[in-house]
Design a protein around this motif. Sequence first.
Motif, short mmCIF file in Angstrom:
data_model
loop_
_atom_site.label_atom_id
_atom_site.label_comp_id
_atom_site.label_asym_id
_atom_site.label_seq_id
_atom_site.Cartn_x
_atom_site.Cartn_y
_atom_site.Cartn_z
N VAL A 288 1.01 -1.05 0.11
CA VAL A 288 0.30 0.22 -0.47
C VAL A 288 0.80 1.32 -0.02
O VAL A 288 1.94 0.86 0.92
CB VAL A 288 -1.00 -0.31 1.00
CG1 VAL A 288 -1.21 1.05 1.49
CG2 VAL A 288 -1.54 -1.33 1.19
N ALA A 289 0.50 2.61 -1.20
CA ALA A 289 0.84 3.06 -0.81
C ALA A 289 0.65 4.45 -0.14
O ALA A 289 -0.18 4.85 -0.46
CB ALA A 289 1.59 3.82 -2.12
N LEU A 290 1.79 5.54 0.63
CA LEU A 290 0.46 5.96 2.14
C LEU A 290 1.12 7.06 0.66
O LEU A 290 2.05 7.81 1.44
CB LEU A 290 0.84 6.14 2.89
CG LEU A 290 0.60 7.50 3.85
CD1 LEU A 290 -1.63 6.72 4.00
CD2 LEU A 290 0.59 7.05 5.23
N LEU A 291 0.25 7.82 0.29
CA LEU A 291 0.75 9.46 -0.61
C LEU A 291 0.07 10.91 -0.34
O LEU A 291 -0.65 10.54 0.40
CB LEU A 291 0.55 9.55 -2.27
CG LEU A 291 0.81 8.17 -2.89
CD1 LEU A 291 0.70 8.30 -4.68
CD2 LEU A 291 3.11 7.98 -2.83
N CYS B 132 3.00 0.05 -5.88
CA CYS B 132 1.90 -1.08 -4.86
C CYS B 132 0.78 -1.52 -5.23
O CYS B 132 0.59 -1.46 -6.88
CB CYS B 132 1.86 0.45 -3.90
SG CYS B 132 3.29 0.98 -2.84
N ASP B 133 -0.16 -2.45 -4.73
CA ASP B 133 -1.77 -2.50 -5.70
C ASP B 133 -2.86 -1.39 -5.28
O ASP B 133 -2.75 -1.52 -5.39
CB ASP B 133 -2.16 -4.02 -4.49
CG ASP B 133 -0.50 -5.18 -4.31
OD1 ASP B 133 -0.61 -5.01 -5.06
OD2 ASP B 133 -0.87 -4.96 -3.42
N GLY C 113 -7.11 3.50 -3.76
CA GLY C 113 -8.45 2.68 -4.34
C GLY C 113 -7.19 2.18 -4.42
O GLY C 113 -6.05 2.28 -4.58
N PRO C 114 -7.40 1.12 -5.97
CA PRO C 114 -6.02 1.15 -6.47
C PRO C 114 -5.45 1.30 -7.70
O PRO C 114 -5.83 2.49 -7.66
CB PRO C 114 -7.18 -0.46 -7.29
CG PRO C 114 -8.83 -0.31 -7.27
CD PRO C 114 -9.08 0.72 -6.66
N ARG D 126 9.02 -7.99 -1.48
CA ARG D 126 7.96 -8.55 -1.32
C ARG D 126 7.40 -9.49 -2.06
O ARG D 126 6.50 -10.54 -1.62
CB ARG D 126 7.28 -7.37 -1.91
CG ARG D 126 5.55 -7.24 -1.76
CD ARG D 126 4.85 -6.26 -3.31
NE ARG D 126 3.78 -7.27 -3.50
CZ ARG D 126 1.89 -6.58 -4.25
NH1 ARG D 126 3.12 -5.54 -5.21
NH2 ARG D 126 1.36 -6.94 -3.97
N SER D 127 7.99 -10.32 -2.84
CA SER D 127 7.91 -11.21 -3.03
C SER D 127 8.07 -12.50 -2.31
O SER D 127 7.93 -13.83 -2.79
CB SER D 127 8.41 -12.33 -3.85
OG SER D 127 10.38 -11.38 -3.78
N GLU D 128 8.75 -12.63 -0.80
CA GLU D 128 9.50 -13.11 -0.19
C GLU D 128 7.78 -12.66 1.17
O GLU D 128 7.87 -13.88 1.95
CB GLU D 128 10.56 -13.45 0.66
CG GLU D 128 11.41 -13.03 0.03
CD GLU D 128 12.85 -13.08 0.68
OE1 GLU D 128 12.67 -12.51 1.96
OE2 GLU D 128 13.98 -12.67 0.20
#
Lengths: 243, 700
Positions: free
Chosen positions: A33-36, A204-205, A219-220, A184-186
């Motif tokens: 998640v990106a918090l912008l 981010c998703d 949102g996405p 993230r991949s882990e």
Amino acid sequence: MTPILDLRSVSAGYGPFHALFDVSLSVQPGEAVALLGANGVGKTTVARVATGLIAPSEGSVWVNGTEMTGAATFRFARAGVAHAPEGRSVFATLSVEENLRLSFRQSKGRRGVAPALDQAFTQFPSLARRRRMLAGDLSGGEQRMLSMARVLVEAPRLLVADELSLGLAPIIVDEIYNDLARLRSEGTALLIVEQQISHALALCDRVVLLEHGTVIWEGPTEDAEARVVAKIFDHAAGEEPPA
Amino acid sequence: MVLATALGEDLSRAFLQGLPPGSVYALIAIGFVLAYKTSGVFNLAFGAQAYVSAALYFQARLEWGWGILPALLVSVFILAPVLGLILERLIFRHLRTSSSVAKLVVAIGLTVAIPSLFDVLVGFEPVAGQTPTGIIPGGASVFYQPVGVYAFSRDELMAMGVAVVVMLGLAALFRFSGIGLQMRAVVESPRMTELNGIQADRVSAFSWALSSVFAGLAGVLIAPRFNTLAAPDFFNLVVVAIAAAAVGRLISLPRALAGGLGLGVFIAFANTFLPEWALSYPILAPIQDNVAPAVPFLVLFALLVLWPAVRATKEQADPLSGVDPPPPSLASHERSAGLTVATRVFAVVFFLTVGLVVFTQADVSWLFLVTQSVILSTLFLSITVITGLAGQISLCQGSFAAIGGFTVFQLSDRYGMSVLVAALIGAAVAAACAALLSLPIRRLGGVWVAIATLAFAFFFDAVMVKLPWVGGGGTSLLQGTRVPRPTIGPWDLGNDKAFLVLALVVFVVASLAVIQIREGTTGRTLRALRGSELASQSIGISPARSRVMAFALSGFLAGLGGAMLTMHQENVNYTLNFSPFAALFWLVLVVSLGSRTVEGAAQAGAAYALFEAIVLRGAVFGWIFRNTDRIPGIFPISPKWRFIIFGLGTIQFARHPEGLVEFNTRRAHRRAEALMARLGRSRAASPPEPDAPVTEESVP
């Protein structure tokens, strides 16, 4: 699915200063998640509440289904929440090796320290060359590398990364985001607080937009077109809000 | 014998002779370094912690008849860590993010409070000539001569052995153990340590308990060296130990050990060879007795001033300090005009009433105490200037005051000069000394100014006071440093009431001068420097020049106060009035009550001289009941309570640097203003009375 982090109607601040108002935000296991938001809207305060550095004045904080409102910071860390804070995030008076030792001794126990050190120095050979150097004498990029080495060896459930790109050369920022992608991949969930939105959006998703201490949109990533985000930044600078 | 042959018998004997006291310095220096490394606190109260364990050991062994082991167990391994835990939990945990100066002030307060609190709780009274034996049987009476030229007592061997073992143990703790690493991490940033999953509070508590154990161990081991078990001697030793620790930049344990041993050996050399050299070189004769005791303080002062690396050992700023609410501003708060007027009206009414009562009712003893409180108020204005306005902690105000006192003594005794003129000259000399002292330390900041001034105070105490042209030398030891009361034309100020008038006039003039300075360019410059040195420099303010001026002003006021006190008591009374430990209490009082205002200094003066008589001896109840026989039975309370109450009062310095009384005055005034505003609003908003006539204005 139980979120790894769930902030419910959180308000928080510093003494008499209120920075967050009724913020709700959750991060699912493995999610990024990106918090912008613009400067001074409360992003760092959200990161601090999420890792227990600040107790909310209202609302509650849940980690992996357990309420942690008001719990000490070390309990958040033991619950698998790691925090790479803004600015210097290493112990300047300890050597590079002692910084890693401090971390690994707690997470891996006495016997796990040596293999973890080997792993960290294999992944970051430049740190191995500076293992006896005081961390405070490292460059900004090397200090970031050191803090990333700590989390890469012992992947946390959630990493809260606050302004990782601040003051660093673009090539170092690219390296750090490669490390984050590997984490993230882990399976590590990420909450990334950023002003450089391009890197954050690529990784981010989901995006959460903050303004004046409140969530104004989430949102996405696909829906959060960069130009929309840019407009919101412009709005923070005094222009009309986006339609 | 080989060593003795190679180096000469005197040299090797002096070397060996210096090792036992050196190991005592080293032991305390190592403990001090441990406390500094693991708590980040410049813990001047270390000596007080050592005193408490030593006193309990003494009490248990001599008064209660305990054996060595139980006495050692209780005093060092139970009381000491408990005291450390209490200090951490109740005080220093809440000061973690406070400035190093705030922590130092609290430590100074504890230095004054802890020994008195222990004495009161345990009922301990130091007896001259009674000291405990060491922790091994026959410690002072069984000797060994390992190299033939000097016989070590068992106690001395024990102290040396413990110093080495402790140094090795602690070095191993920091080098190899997880807890050692955690202790160092917590000092830098407790919050970042917690982000690693480590419980910072527990680590911090362990650090305090451990360093307190070492304080206790050092106290018990060094106690047999003293003729009388008294807290000031332990404080003195801590300052010597800081000099030893400074050799290791306050962080290196092996260098602290080497520094302690080096100091001990150097002093032994000076004691051995200077008298011999003085026979050949008469120029050395006047200083031969004074060099040895001055060595640690000269070393400390020189290291601070000449070796920037020592000062660079300041703690790293916590990168997560922004998590805490902003600390109270260091810049001086402006008072509202209303509060200023209210305070001045109250002060005038109060002083007129008290003055009238004193002049008409007071007997000789009360007159003495009131006069002393007025003089001390003048003296404490020097702390208002240096700490309240300039934001510097000076621990040598007692020395400046003594310079004023001794100047009056010397000028009147040698040249028959008028004591009033001599007092002004004394104040000027003190101002010049203060300005000179401030030159080398003008670039030091925070705690280093405090430590450098403390080194100066001890240097003055150990050397200057003994010089014939300062303290009068041997003659004064026998006859005292007598000073006559002044006369002004027909007025003989030998009369106590007349002298009180003089003291009041001096205080009023000094207060007006301080107020003028505070409100003028100098005051604004100093306030700007307190707010931000960098910002001040960017608009052309010179910090060095401002600090020199603040020190000179402060020195003048201290010198004037010291001269007045000397005239009042008709004697300098250096040990009672001006010794470094006695002057610590001045700072404690002013900081507790109010360091930024004239009222704060006046209240501190009154508290110093009158608190014991009015409150602790219960005189206030005698006045209320109009009969001294009806004073409740719990009075008189031990006078040590004033050290405890005001010493612990410094704890609030971190949150309310303006002082308790000033804080409460402002709060009461704010509440009163808010109440008045609320009343005003409710009166304006209230509907007209039912039977009130309806006027044009009352119709909406």
